[in-house]
Design an enzyme around this catalytic site. Structure first.
Site, mmCIF file in Angstrom:
data_model
loop_
_atom_site.group_PDB
_atom_site.id
_atom_site.type_symbol
_atom_site.label_atom_id
_atom_site.label_comp_id
_atom_site.label_asym_id
_atom_site.label_seq_id
_atom_site.Cartn_x
_atom_site.Cartn_y
_atom_site.Cartn_z
ATOM 1 N N THR A 151 -76.859 -2.863 -14.524
ATOM 2 C CA THR A 151 -77.890 -3.089 -15.200
ATOM 3 C C THR A 151 -78.900 -2.187 -14.832
ATOM 4 O O THR A 151 -79.800 -1.868 -15.493
ATOM 5 C CB THR A 151 -78.507 -4.532 -15.590
ATOM 6 O OG1 THR A 151 -78.505 -4.933 -14.423
ATOM 7 C CG2 THR A 151 -77.618 -5.329 -16.365
ATOM 8 N N GLY A 190 -91.581 10.836 -3.258
ATOM 9 C CA GLY A 190 -90.093 10.442 -3.010
ATOM 10 C C GLY A 190 -89.372 11.657 -3.764
ATOM 11 O O GLY A 190 -89.908 12.692 -4.297
ATOM 12 N N HIS A 451 -66.855 37.045 0.452
ATOM 13 C CA HIS A 451 -68.142 37.569 0.432
ATOM 14 C C HIS A 451 -68.515 38.485 -0.635
ATOM 15 O O HIS A 451 -67.816 39.324 -1.345
ATOM 16 C CB HIS A 451 -67.915 38.406 1.858
ATOM 17 C CG HIS A 451 -68.852 39.601 2.030
ATOM 18 N ND1 HIS A 451 -70.046 39.019 2.788
ATOM 19 C CD2 HIS A 451 -69.395 40.584 1.809
ATOM 20 C CE1 HIS A 451 -70.956 39.793 2.899
ATOM 21 N NE2 HIS A 451 -70.431 41.003 2.334
HETATM 22 C C1 LIG Z 1 -86.406 11.035 -13.082
HETATM 23 C C2 LIG Z 1 -85.016 10.828 -12.334
HETATM 24 C C3 LIG Z 1 -84.240 11.727 -12.056
HETATM 25 C C4 LIG Z 1 -83.179 11.215 -11.399
HETATM 26 N N1 LIG Z 1 -82.299 12.535 -10.946
HETATM 27 C C5 LIG Z 1 -81.170 12.097 -10.403
HETATM 28 C C6 LIG Z 1 -80.317 13.358 -9.787
HETATM 29 O O1 LIG Z 1 -80.793 14.417 -10.040
HETATM 30 N N2 LIG Z 1 -79.206 12.948 -9.353
HETATM 31 C C7 LIG Z 1 -78.828 11.685 -8.965
HETATM 32 O O2 LIG Z 1 -77.747 11.305 -8.467
HETATM 33 N N3 LIG Z 1 -79.490 10.698 -9.548
HETATM 34 C C8 LIG Z 1 -80.804 10.630 -10.161
HETATM 35 N N4 LIG Z 1 -81.538 9.893 -10.538
HETATM 36 C C9 LIG Z 1 -81.062 8.470 -10.430
HETATM 37 C C10 LIG Z 1 -79.927 8.108 -11.504
HETATM 38 O O3 LIG Z 1 -80.455 8.303 -12.581
HETATM 39 C C11 LIG Z 1 -79.526 6.684 -11.134
HETATM 40 O O4 LIG Z 1 -79.006 6.305 -9.724
HETATM 41 C C12 LIG Z 1 -78.357 6.324 -11.897
HETATM 42 O O5 LIG Z 1 -78.778 6.410 -13.509
HETATM 43 C C13 LIG Z 1 -78.028 4.866 -11.753
HETATM 44 O O6 LIG Z 1 -77.075 4.553 -12.585
HETATM 45 P P1 LIG Z 1 -76.877 2.926 -13.029
HETATM 46 O O7 LIG Z 1 -75.638 3.106 -14.062
HETATM 47 O O8 LIG Z 1 -76.573 2.043 -12.006
HETATM 48 O O9 LIG Z 1 -77.750 2.452 -13.970
HETATM 49 P P2 LIG Z 1 -78.742 2.987 -15.281
HETATM 50 O O10 LIG Z 1 -78.365 4.362 -15.525
HETATM 51 O O11 LIG Z 1 -80.125 2.615 -15.191
HETATM 52 O O12 LIG Z 1 -78.070 2.077 -16.616
HETATM 53 C C14 LIG Z 1 -78.095 0.928 -16.521
HETATM 54 C C15 LIG Z 1 -77.900 0.422 -17.947
HETATM 55 O O13 LIG Z 1 -77.807 -1.139 -18.162
HETATM 56 C C16 LIG Z 1 -78.593 -1.299 -19.558
HETATM 57 N N5 LIG Z 1 -79.080 -2.636 -19.334
HETATM 58 C C17 LIG Z 1 -79.861 -3.084 -18.404
HETATM 59 N N6 LIG Z 1 -79.956 -4.389 -18.704
HETATM 60 C C18 LIG Z 1 -78.991 -4.892 -19.693
HETATM 61 C C19 LIG Z 1 -78.727 -6.087 -20.449
HETATM 62 N N7 LIG Z 1 -79.374 -7.117 -19.843
HETATM 63 N N8 LIG Z 1 -77.858 -5.894 -21.053
HETATM 64 C C20 LIG Z 1 -77.323 -4.873 -21.584
HETATM 65 N N9 LIG Z 1 -77.487 -3.499 -21.028
HETATM 66 C C21 LIG Z 1 -78.494 -3.589 -20.238
HETATM 67 C C22 LIG Z 1 -79.665 -0.256 -19.653
HETATM 68 O O14 LIG Z 1 -80.081 -0.151 -20.792
HETATM 69 C C23 LIG Z 1 -79.153 1.092 -19.050
HETATM 70 O O15 LIG Z 1 -78.591 1.902 -20.076
HETATM 71 C C24 LIG Z 1 -82.774 10.070 -11.252
HETATM 72 C C25 LIG Z 1 -83.663 9.002 -11.747
HETATM 73 C C26 LIG Z 1 -84.476 9.218 -12.605
HETATM 74 C C27 LIG Z 1 -85.410 8.172 -13.060
#
Ligand SMILES: Cc1cc2nc3c(=O)[nH]c(=O)nc-3n(C[C@H](O)[C@H](O)[C@H](O)COP(=O)(O)OP(=O)(O)OC[C@H]3O[C@@H](n4cnc5c(N)ncnc54)[C@H](O)[C@@H]3O)c2cc1C
Length: 472
Positions: A151, A190, A451
């Site tokens: 999530t 950060g 190169h």
């Molecule tokens: C501004 C920014 C820039 C970034 N740039 C980078 C980068 O360049 N490179 C990199 O590696 N990482 C980057 N990151 C980090 C990266 O985006 C995250 O590490 C990654 O998206 C995490 O993936 P995830 O699947 O764990 O979570 P998420 O992508 O947050 O997905 C979780 C999903 O769960 C859904 N959800 C939550 N609760 C529920 C529920 N109860 N029921 C149903 N759905 C739910 C949400 O709607 C969401 O779509 C960045 C983050 C930010 C904020």
């Protein structure tokens, strides 16, 4: 209504969740994703992709301003932010469509609602049945053998500074803004804060960065930190470190935000970029044996399994390294473990860590400082990109940055690398492969590199360790 039982229900369709779902489908499993917003999650819609699109536009703007250095005369360029937004959105939409098609092709069912875990009930003797609630108030139950909680996370906030989405904003707000501010204060140095500092400073916005720590340390390397801060400062970013913000030293008006520090800073808006907190509230975790840590992350073992053996968790919600590629890897490992596919446990030292500022920053493995603290007998070899022909060609002026390899003297293997400079977020992948294969400095040096290329510097560093470098 209760659906047919699934082998796996994934809560959250971000990169961790959908990667896991696709891997499970590849293994022939019946899979559902429950997603309350959009498939692709933070990375696609509010993170990696849109920010890098912004940064590319800003970089191109800078490049054109330096066109003269390449022998090209141009008229004064202008930064058309609404077109920058349109481009970003086009990229996001195209990738979103592609992802939706991929999920459909894999025959993964997507439930567009909010998921919550239930305890044991008449539907299942074990906890983990997922209840999906839709916007219209209706709901249905998804019984399953396994659940993956993916999530994600949301921007962390300060208790004394309310996010009003106008003057005090998060990264989500900045990605949706329609006009650029003239000035901004970024709270938190950060990765997210520094990438936005880089973007805004490149497009002429006055940028202040406020950081609580006395020293800003990037990827555990003093040398990289100093170089990046020097580069950003040279472009006009003002850093204020060792600052404890509180109720008394911030005031927000209709038109600006003021910080009363040693000096007074007044800017059009403030970005709160102090980290991300895992999305664990209202998931029904107390109905299960899943354990939440003191840091409010979900506790998992090396295979992403929680204390409830049939419930796994991956990605930002476990908070190990909140990076997209790490979340994807964790999701795949979780699935391979639940379906007895013998995954290799994750090694966080092998995960590349990149910052897409100008100059870019990339690291893998241990920094020299950390390696020494862990008892390794290390030698570091380092060279500046100004020694490299391709870097000279690419840069308008003297190339910024350097590459540094951390080598274990016991066997010559590369246990870490720290890079800062142009395109280093691409070069780091070579070192990722090398580390995966336990490669040595000599092997890196012996592999012929084209190169001119910037990664020739890495080859030369491998040779330098063996006293065989030609150009260093
Ligand atoms: C501004 C920014 C820039 C970034 N740039 C980078 C980068 O360049 N490179 C990199 O590696 N990482 C980057 N990151 C980090 C990266 O985006 C995250 O590490 C990654 O998206 C995490 O993936 P995830 O699947 O764990 O979570 P998420 O992508 O947050 O997905 C979780 C999903 O769960 C859904 N959800 C939550 N609760 C529920 C529920 N109860 N029921 C149903 N759905 C739910 C949400 O709607 C969401 O779509 C960045 C983050 C930010 C904020």
């Amino acid at each position: 209504m209760t659906q047919e039982k699934y082998d796996l229900v994934v809560l959250g369709g971000g990169i961790s969740g959908y990667s896991a779902a696709i891997r499970a489908a590849q293994l022939g499993k019946k899979v559902a994703i429950v997603e309350k917003a959009e498939l692709g999650g933070t990375c696609l819609h509010k993170g990696c992709i849109p920010t890098k699109s912004f940064l590319k536009s800003a970089d191109t703007y800078q490049l054109i301003q330096h066109a003269d250095a390449y022998g090209i005369s141009t008229s004064t360029p202008s930064f058309n932010f609404s077109k920058v937004q349109e481009r970003k959105q086009r990229i996001v939409d195209t990738m979103h469509n592609g992802l939706q098609m991929l999920i459909k092709q894999k025959k993964i069912d997507v439930f567009n609602g909010t998921g919550r875990l239930l305890g044991p009930s008449i539907f299942s003797p074990q906890s983990g049945t997922v209840s999906v609630t839709y916007d219209n108030g209706e709901s249905e139950l998804l019984t399953n053998d396994y659940v993956l909680i993916a999530t994600g996370s949301s921007p962390a906030t300060l208790p004394f500074l309310q996010i009003d989405h106008q003057r005090v904003v998060t990264s989500d707000d900045l990605l949706a803004m329609s006009t650029l501010p003239d000035s901004i204060t970024i709270i938190g140095a950060g990765v997210i804060g520094l990438e936005f500092a880089s973007f805004f400073s490149q497009v002429g916005v006055d940028v202040h960065v406020i950081e609580a720590a006395e020293n800003i340390r990037i990827n555990n390397s003093d040398a990289v930190s100093q170089q990046l801060l020097k580069s950003l400062s040279a472009r006009g970013v003002t850093f204020h470190t060792g600052i404890a913000l509180n109720d008394d030293n911030i005031s927000v008006s209709d038109t600006n935000v003021t910080f009363d520090l040693d000096t007074t800073i007044t800017t059009d808006m403030a970005l709160v970029a102090i980290g991300r907190r895992p999305n664990i509230s209202d998931l029904g975790l107390s109905n299960t044996e899943v354990v939440v840590t003191a840091q409010q992350t979900i506790e998992v073992n090396e295979f992403m399994q929680t204390k409830a053996p049939h419930i796994y968790a991956s990605g930002d919600v476990i908070g190990h390294l909140q990076l997209a590629h790490v979340g994807a890897k964790e999701g795949v490992i979780a699935v391979e473990h639940m379906f007895q596919h013998n995954p290799i446990a994750i090694d966080y030292n092998m995960m590349p860590k990149c910052i897409y500022t100008t100059p870019e920053v990339a690291a893998i493995g241990l920094s020299a400082e950390t390696a020494k603290a862990q008892g390794y007998d290390v030698k570091t070899v380092k060279a500046a990109f100004q020694m490299n022909g391709k870097a000279m060609i690419m840069s308008p002026h003297t190339p910024e940055g350097f590459a540094e390899l951390v080598i274990d003297q016991a066997n010559g293997t590369i246990i870490g690398a720290n890079l800062i400079g142009q395109n280093v977020t691409e070069q780091i992948n070579e070192l990722s492969v090398l580390q995966f294969l336990n490669g040595s400095a000599l092997e890196l040096g012996m592999a012929t590199h084209a190169h001119p290329s910037m990664s020739e510097l890495l080859m030369e560093l491998g040779l330098k360790y063996e006293n065989q470098a030609i150009h260093l």
